[in-house]
Design a protein around this motif. Structure first.
Motif: not given
Lengths: 353, 224
Positions: A16-27, A73-85
């Motif tokens: 969905a992020a790609i469909k929305a035009g996001c071409r940069h992902y860092f994770g 448009r840019v996105m990152t993703s993580s889970s709880s401990p990573g989001v704290s960082l």
């Protein structure tokens, strides 16, 4: 063959992020959201995008800061401990008024916790997990389809208001598979005259920054930002009502907890208890008006959460403590069963007549 | 399924999320109706959610031995495999079903058992295909994943199972619509489609169908 495909929640977010035009992902990998990064690693090179596994969550969020400053448009993703960082970077992004999408597929905690699902980052997401005065727009999907739809919506809202948006999900939604239809999206084109794209010697420099040496100016900036927040609170609240028309009791639950709760509501109805459900889809802005309206007709509320009780505070505030609110919860990676929620509803109906 | 003669070792591999675990469990139950001793092993060290262990009670009731990491379904995200797995490929005293992890990354762990399996040479290495999965939406993409998995584990596929489905909204027509794609994959790879696996609630009048009994999940909403 149908237009639908069978996807994991994590994959649905990525596509969905790609469909929305996001071409940069860092994770940076962390269970239970690693499929987002894996999917991006496979897809981004094929469509001319950038996938980068950063050296840490802190590096990833600051890469997001950089690309957002360029107006992309840019996105990152993580889970709880990573989001704290990521919290310091998120505060900087909010302070620089940049749009970005941050995904949290929550797991149990605190600390390293575990890898099973949870909803215990509600406070962090909705009350400002980083330092100082700011809000994120917080979206809470409850199905794989909504993982996709709200990802697209999240990018649009972030651009529209220049506010970082968080998709607050959990390990079950990230891992479960459901049919999903990915719409062809024409990304909403928002002019970004503030972006740092090179002056070509034709205009003044744009500066993206969250540092203000004069407190008067910083105060004015903060107040202006809160005027934008007030507009978001007026315009962008989303929630679902389920069997609320004749309800005498109201369950409040979001995300995966709302799905368990819906089954419990149906079971309680079968036993003759008139109960309905309000499901916040935006956690910030919180659907306070809908709850306040409900408090005029229902006798009591029960919030169902995968935490020690966090959203319950917003429910009490919304209804100005006019009616009793009880908590039905599991934590640490456990999920309440429909039977446990049913028991809470039945007990509440006995206690508050 | 009546005409299918099982090999001593049956392995299920494929793109992650294609339904390997459900098929491995249901195939083991079918196998148990044909032969005396059946063991099933969970070789997935990549995905800590939705494991063979979820079906522990069903397998136990059927008298099928489950070999699974003691860390499966716990908070420990540890890629470890139990030592009993070696017994499956070395002792050869029972029929074995191996549930391999998804994609090439999930299949690497199989590599350590591959020499024993190849030496005995009484195995079926099954590729599980779901053409409703976005990264294996057609025969060409599925073939690409097949080759990646073979490279990772060192065992070549010998058969295909068509498990195309859209979760709980799947209809018989949805399944039938994928049969030609499965045939195409069969042509491209030179491997037979040994069966089509379908949720038992769906009535597909085709030959060689494995009916799947699926677990109900607490988050499946049963609207009235």
């Amino acid at each position: 063959m149908k237009d639908k495909v069978l996807m994991k929640g994590n994959e649905a977010i990525a596509e969905a992020a790609i469909k929305a035009g996001c071409r940069h992902y860092f994770g940076y990998p962390i269970t239970p959201q690693t499929e987002i990064a894996a999917y991006m690693a496979k897809r981004m090179p094929k469509i001319g995008g950038t996938f980068l596994q950063a050296e840490s969550e802190i590096a990833a969020i600051n890469m997001v800061y950089g690309v957002a400053a360029c107006g992309l448009r840019v996105m990152t993703s993580s889970s709880s401990p990573g989001v704290s960082l990521k919290q310091e970077g998120i505060s900087y992004i909010a302070g620089a008024d940049l749009p970005a999408l941050i995904v949290n597929v929550q797991r149990g905690g605190p600390g390293l916790g575990g890898i099973q699902p949870s909803q215990s980052d509600y406070f962090q997401a909705t009350k400002g997990g980083g330092h100082c005065d700011y809000h994120l727009i917080v979206l809470a999907p409850a199905s794989v389809q909504e993982m996709a739809d709200l990802t697209i919506k999240g990018f649009d809202l972030a651009d529209k208001y220049r506010v970082p948006t968080m998709l607050l999900s959990d390990g079950t939604l990230g891992q479960m598979m459901e049919p999903v239809e990915l719409p062809d999206v024409t990304p909403v084109k928002v002019e970004k005259p503030w972006a740092v794209t090179g002056t070509k010697n034709e205009r003044e420099h744009n500066i993206v920054n969250s540092l203000y040496l004069k407190p008067e100016i910083l105060e004015k900036t903060n107040i202006e930002r809160y005027e934008r927040y007030a507009l978001i609170e007026k315009e962008e609240v989303m929630y679902e009502e389920f069997m609320m028309d004749d309800a005498e009791y109201c369950v409040v639950a979001y995300g995966i907890a709302s799905r368990v709760s819906k089954n419990a509501v149906l079971k309680a109805r079968a036993e003759g208890v008139k109960v309905g459900l309000i499901r916040p889809i935006t956690l910030w802005p919180f659907p306070a008006d809908a709850l306040k309206k409900a408090s005029d007709k229902v006798k009591a509320f029960v919030t169902v959460e995968l935490s020690m009780g966090q959203m319950i505070e917003d429910v009490r505030l919304a209804i100005e403590c006019k009616k009793p609110v009880v908590l039905c919860n599991r934590t640490g990676g456990m999920i309440p069963t429909p039977e446990e929620v049913l028991e809470s509803i039945i007990n509440l109906a006995k206690e508050v007549k | 399924m009546d005409n299918y003669t099982p090999k001593r070792v049956t392995l299920f591999a494929g793109h992650y999320g294609s339904g390997k675990t459900n098929i491995a469990v249901n195939f083991a139950l079918w196998l148990k109706s044909k032969v005396l001793n059946v063991k099933i092993a969970d070789l997935d060290i990549v995905n800590p959610y939705f494991r063979t262990k979820d079906s522990a009670r069903v397998l136990d009731n059927a008298g099928i031995t489950l070999i699974s990491s003691k860390y499966a379904n716990t908070n420990v995200d540890l890629p470890a495999l139990p030592e009993q797995t070696y017994g499956l490929v070395q002792r050869r005293d029972s029929y074995a079903v191996l549930d391999v992890g998804g994609d090439d990354r999930g299949a690497y762990a199989l590599g350590r058992y591959a020499p024993y399996i190849l030496e005995e040479n009484d195995y079926e290495m099954v590729f599980v295909a779901n053409f409703y999965r976005p990264l294996t939406a057609n025969a060409e993409e599925a073939l690409e994943v097949m080759r990646e998995i073979e490279g990772a584990c060192g065992i070549k596929f010998t058969a295909i199972v068509n498990n195309s489905n859209l979760g709980n909204i799947t209809t018989a027509d949805d399944v039938r619509a994928t049969l030609s794609e499965a045939e195409k994959l069969s042509d491209l790879s030179g491997l037979p489609v040994i069966f089509t696996s379908v949720d038992e609630k769906i009535n597909v009048n085709e030959n060689n169908v494995l009916k799947l009994t699926l677990q109900e999940k607490y988050f499946d909403i049963k609207e009235n």
